[in-house]
Write a protein that holds these residues in place. Sequence first.
Motif, mmCIF file in Angstrom:
data_model
loop_
_atom_site.group_PDB
_atom_site.id
_atom_site.type_symbol
_atom_site.label_atom_id
_atom_site.label_comp_id
_atom_site.label_asym_id
_atom_site.label_seq_id
_atom_site.Cartn_x
_atom_site.Cartn_y
_atom_site.Cartn_z
ATOM 1 N N THR A 521 0.840 -1.190 0.000
ATOM 2 C CA THR A 521 0.000 0.000 0.000
ATOM 3 C C THR A 521 0.876 1.240 0.000
ATOM 4 O OG1 THR A 521 -1.778 -1.129 1.185
ATOM 5 C CG2 THR A 521 -1.776 1.273 1.241
ATOM 6 N N PHE A 522 0.614 2.125 -0.958
ATOM 7 C CA PHE A 522 1.292 3.414 -1.027
ATOM 8 C C PHE A 522 0.230 4.514 -1.009
ATOM 9 C CE2 PHE A 522 4.188 0.421 -3.086
ATOM 10 C CZ PHE A 522 5.375 0.691 -2.423
ATOM 11 N N TYR A 523 0.693 5.756 -0.901
ATOM 12 C CA TYR A 523 -0.233 6.896 -0.846
ATOM 13 C C TYR A 523 0.155 7.924 -1.897
ATOM 14 C CZ TYR A 523 -2.156 5.069 3.455
ATOM 15 O OH TYR A 523 -2.785 4.273 4.376
ATOM 16 N N GLN A 524 -0.865 8.607 -2.398
ATOM 17 C CA GLN A 524 -0.628 9.671 -3.347
ATOM 18 C C GLN A 524 -1.683 10.753 -3.157
ATOM 19 O OE1 GLN A 524 -1.400 7.415 -7.123
ATOM 20 N NE2 GLN A 524 -2.843 9.057 -7.526
ATOM 21 N N ASN A 525 -1.438 11.903 -3.738
ATOM 22 C CA ASN A 525 -2.402 12.999 -3.699
ATOM 23 C C ASN A 525 -3.364 12.859 -4.861
ATOM 24 O OD1 ASN A 525 0.450 14.499 -2.728
ATOM 25 N ND2 ASN A 525 -1.320 14.864 -1.438
ATOM 26 N N ALA A 526 -4.656 12.813 -4.549
ATOM 27 C CA ALA A 526 -5.672 12.527 -5.562
ATOM 28 C C ALA A 526 -6.413 13.786 -5.969
ATOM 29 C CB ALA A 526 -6.659 11.495 -5.037
ATOM 30 N N ALA A 527 -5.693 14.743 -6.540
ATOM 31 C CA ALA A 527 -6.352 15.958 -7.023
ATOM 32 C C ALA A 527 -7.340 16.477 -5.981
ATOM 33 C CB ALA A 527 -7.025 15.706 -8.363
ATOM 34 N N ASP A 528 -8.636 16.642 -6.337
ATOM 35 C CA ASP A 528 -9.613 17.223 -5.416
ATOM 36 C C ASP A 528 -10.690 16.211 -5.061
ATOM 37 O OD1 ASP A 528 -8.203 19.533 -5.730
ATOM 38 O OD2 ASP A 528 -9.615 20.438 -7.141
ATOM 39 N N THR A 529 -11.214 16.334 -3.843
ATOM 40 C CA THR A 529 -12.404 15.588 -3.447
ATOM 41 C C THR A 529 -13.400 16.577 -2.870
ATOM 42 O OG1 THR A 529 -11.592 15.141 -1.221
ATOM 43 C CG2 THR A 529 -11.049 13.533 -2.915
ATOM 44 N N GLN A 530 -14.651 16.147 -2.792
ATOM 45 C CA GLN A 530 -15.683 17.019 -2.253
ATOM 46 C C GLN A 530 -16.570 16.239 -1.293
ATOM 47 O OE1 GLN A 530 -17.329 18.437 -5.937
ATOM 48 N NE2 GLN A 530 -18.849 16.794 -6.060
ATOM 49 N N ARG A 531 -16.947 16.915 -0.209
ATOM 50 C CA ARG A 531 -17.839 16.342 0.800
ATOM 51 C C ARG A 531 -18.924 17.374 1.078
ATOM 52 N NH1 ARG A 531 -13.274 14.758 4.239
ATOM 53 N NH2 ARG A 531 -11.727 13.780 2.890
ATOM 54 N N ASP A 532 -20.148 17.048 0.796
ATOM 55 C CA ASP A 532 -21.280 17.942 1.028
ATOM 56 C C ASP A 532 -22.293 17.198 1.875
ATOM 57 O OD1 ASP A 532 -20.381 20.092 -0.787
ATOM 58 O OD2 ASP A 532 -20.749 18.593 -2.335
ATOM 59 N N GLY A 533 -22.894 17.892 2.826
ATOM 60 C CA GLY A 533 -23.836 17.165 3.646
ATOM 61 C C GLY A 533 -24.649 18.008 4.591
ATOM 62 N N LEU A 534 -25.475 17.308 5.318
ATOM 63 C CA LEU A 534 -26.389 17.871 6.300
ATOM 64 C C LEU A 534 -26.244 17.071 7.580
ATOM 65 C CD1 LEU A 534 -30.158 18.616 5.851
ATOM 66 C CD2 LEU A 534 -29.458 16.884 7.493
ATOM 67 N N GLU A 535 -26.165 17.777 8.707
ATOM 68 C CA GLU A 535 -26.120 17.150 10.024
ATOM 69 C C GLU A 535 -27.239 17.736 10.869
ATOM 70 O OE1 GLU A 535 -21.218 16.967 9.974
ATOM 71 O OE2 GLU A 535 -22.290 18.520 11.098
ATOM 72 N N LEU A 536 -28.016 16.867 11.493
ATOM 73 C CA LEU A 536 -29.141 17.318 12.302
ATOM 74 C C LEU A 536 -29.173 16.530 13.603
ATOM 75 C CD1 LEU A 536 -31.768 18.950 12.686
ATOM 76 C CD2 LEU A 536 -32.977 17.088 11.523
ATOM 77 N N ALA A 537 -29.163 17.234 14.718
ATOM 78 C CA ALA A 537 -29.316 16.618 16.039
ATOM 79 C C ALA A 537 -30.528 17.233 16.719
ATOM 80 C CB ALA A 537 -28.064 16.828 16.886
ATOM 81 N N LEU A 538 -31.394 16.380 17.242
ATOM 82 C CA LEU A 538 -32.598 16.829 17.939
ATOM 83 C C LEU A 538 -32.672 16.166 19.304
ATOM 84 C CD1 LEU A 538 -35.343 16.587 15.145
ATOM 85 C CD2 LEU A 538 -34.253 18.664 16.011
ATOM 86 N N GLY A 539 -33.112 16.930 20.296
ATOM 87 C CA GLY A 539 -33.427 16.387 21.608
ATOM 88 C C GLY A 539 -34.797 16.875 22.027
ATOM 89 N N TRP A 540 -35.705 15.949 22.271
ATOM 90 C CA TRP A 540 -37.105 16.310 22.508
ATOM 91 C C TRP A 540 -37.556 15.701 23.834
ATOM 92 C CZ3 TRP A 540 -41.705 14.720 18.827
ATOM 93 C CH2 TRP A 540 -42.867 15.383 19.238
ATOM 94 N N GLN A 541 -37.857 16.554 24.812
ATOM 95 C CA GLN A 541 -38.376 16.091 26.092
ATOM 96 C C GLN A 541 -39.877 15.876 25.926
ATOM 97 O OE1 GLN A 541 -36.018 15.742 28.607
ATOM 98 N NE2 GLN A 541 -37.562 14.537 29.688
#
Length: 682
Positions: A521-541
Amino acid sequence: MSYYLTPSLLLMSAVLAPPVWAQLPAGEDAVLPTVEVSAPRLARELYATPAAVSTLEGEEIAQGQQRVRLDEALNRVPGVFLQNRDNFAQGQRIAIRGFGARAPFGVRGITIMVDGIPYTLPDGQAQLDAIDLDSAERIEVIRGPSSVLYGNAAGGVIDVTTADGRDNPGTRLRMGAGSDGYQKVALQNGGVQGDWSHHISLTALNVDGYREQSSTEKYLLNAKIRRELGSERAVTAIINLLENPRSEDPGALNAREVAAGRDQAAPNSIALDAGQSVDQQMLGLQYEDLAAGDGELYLKSFIAQRDFEQQLPFVGSSRLGYQRDYMGASAEYHQEVALGSLPLSYIVGVDVARQEDERFRNDVDAQGVVGEQLADETQTATSAGVFAQGDLALSEQVTLSLGARFDQVALDVDDTFLADGDQSGKRTFNEWSGSAGLSYRYRPQHQAYIDTSTAFETPTFAEFANPSGGGFNPAVEPQKAWNREIGLRGYIEPLAMDYDLALFSVRVRDELVPYDEGGRTFYQNAADTQRDGLELALGWQLADQWRLDSALTLARYEFDKFATPSERFDGNRIPGLPEQTWVNQLTWENLDQRFATLETEYIGDLVADNANATEVDSYWLLNLRVGDGWQLSEDTRLSAYLGLRNLLDKEHYANVRLNGTFGRFYEPAPGRSVYGGVELSF
């Protein structure tokens, strides 16, 4: 990608439009305890923090849990994904918004802090085996790039604070047992005597493991001793000792082996007795002066030694180890001043650290006999960073936050085994990081924010391997990340509901990715990557005794451009990352500590290799925790708890090895399992 764009646009509209409950008459918001966060280094109220930060308090970490692995608490934090809870030799793998996913084992790309001590090394690696969750009273998670705060490998931050005895005096004895030979004993004592306070925790863990060749034996001491030097000054000593004489490695299986028996180990794991042993000692010393001029001064230092030896589950150059010396220090000055008529809170500081590893590697034959030495080298990493961060209150509701940092990271290898040529080399990186955020607290308990930040991550020593042979790979450079996010958080009093919503978009340039060449196993730089997302945390009493907590992540992680010498992976998913996770916890509690928590956990499908040729199915898990307590006398209390994991006995994988050689991708997880324990406090 189409499944994700539509809800994103809808939620963006929700962010930009004022919610109807924001128009409640003044004074209808309930008065809740102020929540402060300190992982962003500049301590501030949560509702004034322009970043995605999650906090977990002691009860959330401990209630009905084994307190052995971080995933027990962190699975309810959106944007965080943990694997490998059952292979102690390889350690848990953590990803935050995709950072850390490339690690074949352990932690990369994420900063781990424990009581102000960085468990992430100058070269970007981190270990979790010395974290004492029995002592943990708070965990804060920054869910986004934060190099402006912590330097190298800060794609996200996990900051653990353990007890110092001031808030939890007395003695506790806890004993637990369960499936697969799980046994654990924990003894804690804490208290205050005049100007002194202390907290000492001793734990012993033994696990046989669900699979063959997966047992663990581990002992941990975590202690804090604090001395007040008047009303404004204090000094704290931290001692952390780890002895892990045995953690076996069952290895990964291919699909045929999984079908033949999920609890078996890989053949080479048994033949070679794969596993590791660790012996580590760490000492920290910290000084705080809350009246240093017109501000506050914090000085921290630490020194650690770690002896490590490991047998990997393959024939060849698979016996390795190191003796590590690790030390560092930091200084921070906090002050509140006026910039014209506007209040300004700021912090300036410096971090320095040094890591020196004496490493060896030996050949091992098919019978497990250790043969000739194949490597002998000294790896040295040093890091130094200076930073400044400030919050400027533009009005009572609006705060502008700015930060900047400069880091120098130097990696050096001195090769003394010259039979295969001189593998020595040196690389030095000079990196700037920055952040900017705007917080709008439009109601006392409702906040909107926007934030942008950057991060960098150097290759670790292992990732500098040169496929052409000889020294560092000159083609490998640090990866750079740019994070943008918009968020809402608050408390809706009529519904007794707290919420935390974040939309994020991360662009990574020169992402470091693994690939196979010639069986290595070797490593290299892979140009560009993208991560897009939504995070939602809810607490309901829901009612006085009923609460629902939910954590949802919807994301897209993909390569923009990536090619190895023989293949192209443009547009493929980044391996090892589910793009949907959803955890729900329904908890019933009454006043005498009787509780029951029913938990559902959904992990979406993922791919195991860069080519996306190997897919791993999604799955649901159902878990249950119950407990009760009895007051035996005025000062003595007995409590008991019981946990059932994977109630429906669902077949799934505890870990997926990325780009596994010979099809060995899979580490099966246990089926239905049970654990329980009792605690006596006095």
